[in-house]
Design an enzyme around this catalytic site. Structure first.
Site, PDB file in Angstrom:
ATOM      1  N   GLU A 139      -8.271 -29.100  19.080  1.00 33.69           N
ATOM      2  CA  GLU A 139      -7.296 -28.175  19.680  1.00 33.69           C
ATOM      3  C   GLU A 139      -6.736 -28.668  21.016  1.00 33.69           C
ATOM      4  O   GLU A 139      -6.608 -27.889  21.960  1.00 33.69           O
ATOM      5  CB  GLU A 139      -7.942 -26.790  19.892  1.00 33.69           C
ATOM      6  CG  GLU A 139      -8.377 -26.167  18.596  1.00 33.69           C
ATOM      7  CD  GLU A 139      -9.127 -24.845  18.789  1.00 33.69           C
ATOM      8  OE1 GLU A 139      -8.874 -23.939  18.004  1.00 33.69           O
ATOM      9  OE2 GLU A 139      -9.956 -24.729  19.717  1.00 33.69           O
TER      10      GLU A 139
HETATM   11  C1  TNX Z   1     -12.121 -22.978  16.912  1.00 36.75           C
HETATM   12  S1  TNX Z   1     -13.794 -25.067  15.779  1.00 36.75           S
HETATM   13  C2  TNX Z   1     -12.634 -23.770  17.916  1.00 36.75           C
HETATM   14  C3  TNX Z   1     -13.410 -23.157  19.002  1.00 36.75           C
HETATM   15  C4  TNX Z   1     -13.487 -21.664  18.854  1.00 36.75           C
HETATM   16  C5  TNX Z   1     -13.700 -21.309  17.410  1.00 36.75           C
HETATM   17  C6  TNX Z   1     -13.927 -19.852  17.171  1.00 36.75           C
HETATM   18  C7  TNX Z   1     -13.263 -25.803  16.946  1.00 36.75           C
HETATM   19  C8  TNX Z   1     -13.512 -27.220  16.905  1.00 36.75           C
HETATM   20  N1  TNX Z   1     -12.612 -25.132  17.902  1.00 36.75           N
HETATM   21  O1  TNX Z   1     -12.869 -23.513  20.234  1.00 36.75           O
HETATM   22  O2  TNX Z   1     -14.554 -21.202  19.627  1.00 36.75           O
HETATM   23  O3  TNX Z   1     -12.595 -21.746  16.679  1.00 36.75           O
HETATM   24  O4  TNX Z   1     -14.261 -19.602  15.844  1.00 36.75           O
END
Ligand code: TNX
Length: 512
Positions: free
Chosen positions: A316
């Protein structure tokens, strides 16, 4: 209805030992038969092997003493009783053989980890009351027969996000004990994110002191001193789990950016962050100090890490351009190698060039675009190993259903069957079976604040991930699994684990 009755009676009928195939994860092969073994006040735990084998014996004795009330001395003399033996047999790094007959139970393995996993099987073959911390009525019978068992995958992980809400050393230790019961062997700690930096770094002391001083919702947060972190690593190792530390970069870095103005492209530190948005922060890819920072952090974390892996996040990174992301990963991966460790990243790492030997952790959904899946598959064909953590399957922070009081639902609701009923070996199209190194169940903590919350979200889903990681695909069967899972309910009650009573599982009725 019928299933409910079977699920209950297998465990609760007085004096009937649990059948050898009623454990989680399902053993690779079971050959039942012969008279059961009975643990008595005279039982001894006999060790044939070096000090690590003896430690497994002490661990077993500590498990059994409170509820049996027996002395259970650990010794290297005599015959019969419970025997833990190391030999150079065929059981690999983690497998074992458990042999039970009237005269005794013998667990044989090549490595202490195999003895430890065999002990977890033995534990589950005893009545749930064995988990209680006061003396219980027996009899303590172990069904007769032989189990030969070895894991499908070497990576059977659980991830705990200690950043969004800080979790204390005691809370993490409690989770480690729960993971060990199901033969999970990796504890991935998500140590930094926008909301908090949780590990002391001597060369950048404000990371923990200031960057760790809050959490989601504005609570006091916290961090581990190096001594505390070392204790966690030691405790995990005593349960045959390896700690995999994650420092998430270049996104998810607000806590670091807030602690040191010079890490920001504009030289201005943002305020601490206590919300739950993602994707707004980025290290400054064009500044040299960014790589000094990464070098210092990776060096200090590597020094605390006996294991092979350092997780560098990489998910992300919505405020980092693609070009910058690729540049960043090109600079950072060699730093991990320089300190003798191997890179793991979330699967977005496959959009850059994963380093030699790197693992990518896939957290997509069934509905993730074919192009994104194809990118991961191509990396896998080119040698990047995969850990599977599909969010709509094994994210432990997803709600079970619309009424679940905790958790998120961006990946949908994830009930027990949904989390168990898939095959890691055939999950992503175009991925060679050998590229799949295992599975890992993440628990993000935007809504999770303490052990009670962890218990509720992890149980009963965590054992499903454990079984997907350990048991051969040939044992996979939802109807059989849910019956075995139901029999774990009384064990969790004995352990004080408040679990979700999923309507998909035929739980025994109270007192039944
Ligand atoms: C996605 S999974 C994210 C996290 C969040 C999560 C909540 C991932 C690699 N990144 O930053 O906490 O979703 O479900």
């Amino acid at each position: 209805m019928g299933a409910a009755a079977t699920g209950a009676s297998a465990h609760t009928q007085y004096g009937t030992p649990t059948p050898l195939d009623r454990v989680i994860p399902a053993p690779a092969s079971v050959d039942p038969g012969g008279a059961p073994y009975r643990i008595t006040p005279g039982t001894q735990i006999r060790i044939e092997g070096p000090r690590e084998a003896r430690r497994v014996g002490e661990y077993l004795a500590e498990l059994l003493r409170p509820a049996t009330g027996y002395r259970l001395p650990v010794t290297d003399r005599g015959r019969g009783g419970i025997r833990l033996r190391l030999d150079d047999g065929p059981h690999g790094a983690e497998g074992y053989r458990l042999d039970s007959r009237r005269s005794g139970v013998t667990i044989t393995a090549r490595e202490p980890a195999g003895l430890f996993h065999g002990v977890q099987t033995l534990r589950q073959l005893l009545p749930p009351a064995v988990e209680r911390d006061s003396v219980q009525r027996g009899p303590w019978l172990v069904a007769g027969g032989t189990i030969e068992d070895t894991p499908r995958y070497g990576w059977r992980g659980a991830m705990l996000d200690v950043s969004r809400h800080f979790l204390t050393v005691d809370e993490v230790r409690r989770y480690i004990d729960q993971l060990a019961l199901y033969k999970i062997n990796k504890l991935h700690l998500h140590l930094s994110d926008d909301q908090g930096w949780r590990i002391a770094v001597d060369s950048w002391p404000r990371l923990a002191a200031y960057g760790g001083s809050t959490e989601v919702g504005g609570g006091p947060g916290g961090h581990y001193t190096k001594a505390e972190y070392t204790e966690l690593v030691r405790y995990a190792a005593s349960r045959h789990l390896e700690v995999v530390p994650e420092i998430d970069m270049p996104g998810h870095t607000n806590a670091a950016l807030a602690s040191y103005a010079e890490l920001n492209c504009d030289g201005v530190a943002p305020p601490l962050y206590t919300g739950t948005e993602v994707g707004f922060s980025s290290l400054c890819v064009g500044k040299e100090i960014t790589y000094d920072f990464v070098d210092d952090v990776v060096r200090e974390i590597a020094a605390l890490t006996p294991g092979r892996w350092i997780h560098i996040g990489g998910d992300e990174a919505h405020s980092t351009s693609h070009e910058d992301y690729v540049t960043f990963m090109e600079r950072v991966q060699p730093i991990v190698a320089e300190y003798g460790k191997t890179v793991i990243g979330w699967h977005q790492l496959t959009g850059a060039a994963p380093a030699e030997g790197a693992l990518a952790q896939y957290w997509g959904l069934d509905s993730t675009s074919p192009a994104e899946k194809a990118q991961v598959a191509e990396a896998a064909r080119n040698g990047t190993g995969l850990i599977l953590s599909p969010a709509d399957r094994i994210y432990l922070d997803m709600k079970y259903d619309k009424d679940t009081p905790l958790g998120l639902s961006w990946a949908g609701y994830v009930e027990v069957r949904q989390s168990y009923d898939w095959d890691p070996g055939a999950y992503l199209p175009g991925v060679p079976g050998s590229a799949v190194r295992g599975v890992e169940a993440p628990l993000w903590t935007e809504t999770i604040e303490n052990s009670e919350h962890i218990d509720y979200m992890a149980f009963p889903r965590l054992p499903g991930t454990a079984e997907l990681g350990w048991s051969p695909a040939s044992t996979h069967d939802w109807d059989d699994y849910r019956t075995r899972l139901a029999a774990q309910g009384p064990r969790w009650e004995a352990l004080g684990i408040g679990y979700h009573r999923s309507p998909q599982v035929p739980w025994p009725t109270a007192g039944g």
